[in-house]
Scaffold this motif. Structure first.
Motif, PDB file in Angstrom:
ATOM      1  N   SER A 297       0.828  -1.210   0.000  1.00 31.57           N
ATOM      2  CA  SER A 297       0.000   0.000   0.000  1.00 31.57           C
ATOM      3  C   SER A 297       0.860   1.258   0.000  1.00 31.57           C
ATOM      4  N   VAL A 298       1.914   1.242   0.815  1.00 34.80           N
ATOM      5  CA  VAL A 298       2.821   2.392   0.871  1.00 34.80           C
ATOM      6  C   VAL A 298       3.509   2.588  -0.476  1.00 34.80           C
ATOM      7  N   LEU A 299       3.955   1.492  -1.083  1.00 39.18           N
ATOM      8  CA  LEU A 299       4.594   1.581  -2.400  1.00 39.18           C
ATOM      9  C   LEU A 299       3.634   2.196  -3.414  1.00 39.18           C
ATOM     10  N   PHE A 300       2.390   1.756  -3.380  1.00 42.78           N
ATOM     11  CA  PHE A 300       1.379   2.260  -4.310  1.00 42.78           C
ATOM     12  C   PHE A 300       1.196   3.769  -4.153  1.00 42.78           C
ATOM     13  N   LEU A 301       1.075   4.206  -2.921  1.00 42.43           N
ATOM     14  CA  LEU A 301       0.851   5.628  -2.657  1.00 42.43           C
ATOM     15  C   LEU A 301       2.072   6.474  -3.010  1.00 42.43           C
ATOM     16  N   GLU A 302       3.268   5.954  -2.722  1.00 45.76           N
ATOM     17  CA  GLU A 302       4.487   6.714  -2.995  1.00 45.76           C
ATOM     18  C   GLU A 302       4.751   6.853  -4.494  1.00 45.76           C
ATOM     19  N   LEU A 303       4.326   5.871  -5.266  1.00 44.14           N
ATOM     20  CA  LEU A 303       4.534   5.942  -6.716  1.00 44.14           C
ATOM     21  C   LEU A 303       3.587   6.931  -7.383  1.00 44.14           C
ATOM     22  N   GLY A 304       2.480   7.218  -6.726  1.00 41.56           N
ATOM     23  CA  GLY A 304       1.554   8.189  -7.286  1.00 41.56           C
ATOM     24  C   GLY A 304       1.056   7.788  -8.660  1.00 41.56           C
ATOM     25  N   GLU A 305       1.170   8.699  -9.622  1.00 42.17           N
ATOM     26  CA  GLU A 305       0.639   8.455 -10.960  1.00 42.17           C
ATOM     27  C   GLU A 305       1.331   7.298 -11.678  1.00 42.17           C
ATOM     28  N   PHE A 306       2.547   6.968 -11.261  1.00 46.45           N
ATOM     29  CA  PHE A 306       3.275   5.885 -11.921  1.00 46.45           C
ATOM     30  C   PHE A 306       2.802   4.505 -11.469  1.00 46.45           C
TER      31      PHE A 306
END
Length: 347
Positions: A297-306
């Motif tokens: 979840s953290v990875l998803f949020l940190e990547l943002g649009e990517f």
């Protein structure tokens, strides 16, 4: 006698290395003495001498002597570590004293790390790094404590960590998992996060290169039960928050990234990091535990649009796992959140 020697050195001209060299070397020898009271007194005296030295030249010479002593003790201890056959038991007993000397010297370095020469302290770190190969967990724990002390000294002195060796060694140690005591492994994982921060603060691209293997090594700890997985999750979350967001900024918002995932160092590091999590999901027998999902979840949020491009397979894998188990009736806070965010991005 040792205390008196320390006092006498204090009255000497501390800008004259030749004048204090013999006394300093004697104190250093006593600082690894097998007698606890003598050793403790000598170590305190060495620390006071380092604190009192104002000359950078003298500090460098004193630091070089500490490094030389460390190399000497480590060489003998490494020999002990290599012994494994019964025929060498006699030699093993002879070398155990040297084995303990390394521990005593590491304890001394913990005290004087903030005062070591900037030119020498990185060499001391490199020498301590070699102790990870020891079969004895006690040595590994002491080495990690010394690395922590050195890292703190690097921060205080604003010394740039220029090589990735320590990151590679720590990641390798963490990857061994429960082959070492788990509390020691978690300690190493925390230091791994600090090492990445030091590389980043030094404006070196090495932190980008090492992000995937660092994530891979800590990821393996999320499968353990109890506090180990919880602490590993916290460490990995911090690494992702500190570094993935920075990589996303470096990649910019160029639309061509979405079209062909342009080949850059930053993009390759992010893709390799995402692959770590995708592989972990592929190896899972069912819905991953909350610690794994929290990190994703953290990875998803940190990547943002990517995230839509780079984590597509991860989201699809999670959706597939949820559908397979109990006819899709299993719900999890993290998987539900991930899928909801994904749908929002698709819209």
């Amino acid at each position: 006698m040792v205390k008196c020697l320390g006092v006498l050195i204090g009255f000497c001209d501390l800008e004259d290395w030749d004048g204090i060299r013999l006394g300093f070397e004697t104190l250093l020898k006593f600082s690894i003495c097998k007698r606890p009271k003598v050793r403790r007194c000598a170590q305190e005296s060495v620390e006071k001498v380092f604190k009192s030295i104002k000359s950078s030249t003298v500090t460098k010479e004193a630091s070089k002597f500490v490094l030389s002593e460390l190399k000497s003790c480590s060489a003998l201890a490494l020999k002990l570590n290599a012994l494994s056959t019964s025929d060498e038991c006699k030699e093993d007993k002879v070398l155990k004293h040297e084995h303990l000397e390394v521990l005593h010297l590491l304890n001394l370095i913990n005290l004087i790390a903030p005062y070591l020469s900037a030119e020498v302290i990185l060499k001391v770190l490199s020498e301590v790094r070699k102790l990870f190969s020891f079969k004895f967990s006690e040595l590994a724990r002491h080495a990690l404590k010394t690395i922590k002390a050195i890292f703190e000294a690097l921060r205080i002195q604003n010394i740039v960590l220029e090589t990735e060796d320590i990151v590679v060694s720590l990641a390798s140690f963490v990857s061994l998992g429960d082959r070492n005591p788990l509390d020691t492994v978690i300690f190493a994982a925390k230091l791994l996060g600090v090492a990445m921060d030091l590389l980043y603060n030094g404006q070196s691209n090495l932190w980008i290169k090492n992000l995937p293997p660092v994530c891979r090594s800590v990821m393996g700890l999320l499968a353990f039960e109890g506090n180990t997985a919880s602490q590993a999750s916290s460490i990995l979350n911090d690494v992702l928050k500190h570094h993935v967001g920075s990589l996303s900024l470096l990649m910019g918002t160029d639309q061509t990234f979405h079209d062909n995932c342009r080949e850059t160092v930053e993009a390759n590091a992010i893709k390799a990091t995402c692959a770590v999590f995708e592989n972990a999901l592929s190896a899972s027998d069912g819905i991953p535990n909350d610690h794994v999902l929290s990190v994703i979840s953290v990875l998803f949020l940190e990547l943002g649009e990517f995230s839509f491009v780079l984590m597509r397979n991860i989201v699809l894998k999670l959706a597939d796992l949820m559908t397979q188990i109990s006819g899709g009736k299993v719900h999890n806070e993290h998987t539900d959140s991930l899928l909801l965010i994904s749908i929002t991005k698709l819209e």
